[in-house]
Scaffold this active site. Sequence first.
Site, mmCIF file in Angstrom:
data_model
loop_
_atom_site.group_PDB
_atom_site.id
_atom_site.type_symbol
_atom_site.label_atom_id
_atom_site.label_comp_id
_atom_site.label_asym_id
_atom_site.label_seq_id
_atom_site.Cartn_x
_atom_site.Cartn_y
_atom_site.Cartn_z
ATOM 1 N N GLY A 1 0.803 -1.212 0.000
ATOM 2 C CA GLY A 1 0.000 0.000 0.000
ATOM 3 C C GLY A 1 0.835 1.261 0.000
ATOM 4 O O GLY A 1 2.051 1.235 -0.214
ATOM 5 N N THR B 1 3.794 1.275 2.327
ATOM 6 C CA THR B 1 4.929 0.513 1.800
ATOM 7 C C THR B 1 5.723 1.351 0.802
ATOM 8 O O THR B 1 6.957 1.426 0.871
ATOM 9 C CB THR B 1 4.427 -0.768 1.108
ATOM 10 O OG1 THR B 1 3.697 -1.558 2.055
ATOM 11 C CG2 THR B 1 5.577 -1.576 0.540
ATOM 12 N N THR C 1 -5.092 -0.046 0.488
ATOM 13 C CA THR C 1 -6.487 0.404 0.508
ATOM 14 C C THR C 1 -6.743 1.473 -0.539
ATOM 15 O O THR C 1 -7.681 1.377 -1.322
ATOM 16 C CB THR C 1 -6.836 0.958 1.903
ATOM 17 O OG1 THR C 1 -6.604 -0.064 2.878
ATOM 18 C CG2 THR C 1 -8.301 1.375 1.965
ATOM 19 N N ASP D 1 6.287 18.979 -12.631
ATOM 20 C CA ASP D 1 6.389 20.409 -12.943
ATOM 21 C C ASP D 1 7.233 21.178 -11.941
ATOM 22 O O ASP D 1 7.387 22.402 -12.037
ATOM 23 C CB ASP D 1 4.999 21.041 -13.052
ATOM 24 C CG ASP D 1 4.211 20.981 -11.746
ATOM 25 O OD1 ASP D 1 4.738 20.413 -10.763
ATOM 26 O OD2 ASP D 1 3.075 21.482 -11.713
ATOM 27 N N GLU E 1 1.609 8.721 6.703
ATOM 28 C CA GLU E 1 2.508 8.186 7.717
ATOM 29 C C GLU E 1 3.023 9.315 8.615
ATOM 30 O O GLU E 1 3.331 10.408 8.127
ATOM 31 C CB GLU E 1 3.706 7.487 7.056
ATOM 32 C CG GLU E 1 3.319 6.357 6.099
ATOM 33 C CD GLU E 1 2.646 5.203 6.798
ATOM 34 O OE1 GLU E 1 3.142 4.790 7.868
ATOM 35 O OE2 GLU E 1 1.621 4.711 6.282
#
Length: 292
Positions: A65, A68, A92, A214, A271
């Site tokens: 996910g 990770t 998810t 960009d 995170e």
Amino acid sequence: MEKAILLINPNAGQGKLKGLATELVARLTAAFKEVKQINLADPQVDRTQIAELAQEFDLVIAAGGDGTVHSVVNAIAPLEERPALAIIPGGTANDFARQLNIAQDPLDAVEQIFARKTEWIDIGQANTSYFLNFWGIGLITETSQSVDTTNKQTVGKLAYYLGAVQSIGKFTPFKVSIKSEQSHIEDEVVMVIIGNGSYTGGIRAFFPENKINDGLFEVVLIKEASIQTAWSILQAKLTKTTENSKGIITFRTNTLTINTEPNQQIDCDGEAEGHTPALIKALPKHINVIVG
């Protein structure tokens, strides 16, 4: 690309990759001269070890996910010579995989890797951490913390937005000072979010027009927590047309400093990564990635 390392987290998402490791390795072995597999569920595997291993390969494949992918990017981003990166979605929301037009089915994503179509992309650096999708403080962090694992696995990406609505009215505004070449803002807000990619929680919520090559971030400050604000997020209304909307401040930049009172916990790609203050800068075309 002749040598590939598969970094797989079988516990990501709803266990989407459990039982697929053997099949993934078999398919990759048919396309690369050398394939090594590392199980990221092993507590002995950390970012330092990932960085050391990555330098021996042409391609690092993060299978899992967004958490990770975030860990793998933080391992390879500081390297002077960085291997290319590929993603096999197993979480998810899979925000950055969506950004790269990677198929959400893991086996289909492997087929895209075989095409070896790549693109150099920007990433963000915040103090000593790196992020692909977003950097945030305030309500976005409160939302991430309020979504428990069971709820996240049951209702998927909607859990993030249910968490946001549940947090309305419970969050205390904080003072923020933001300095960049474009703006100097002193205000009281409930959230600051800085976008590199377009997706948050699986949909194009905050930055639907963002580009990842960009050299610029989109910065959004939200001054009040309300059901109307939450609804705007849910309906993907926070676009460049909301620049003058009540309670919302937006601008674009490549470098900025953020100070808050009190200090706020930082959320990078979902995170936890320390607390403010922070120096945030874009690293243009920093990583070469496999795209769909």
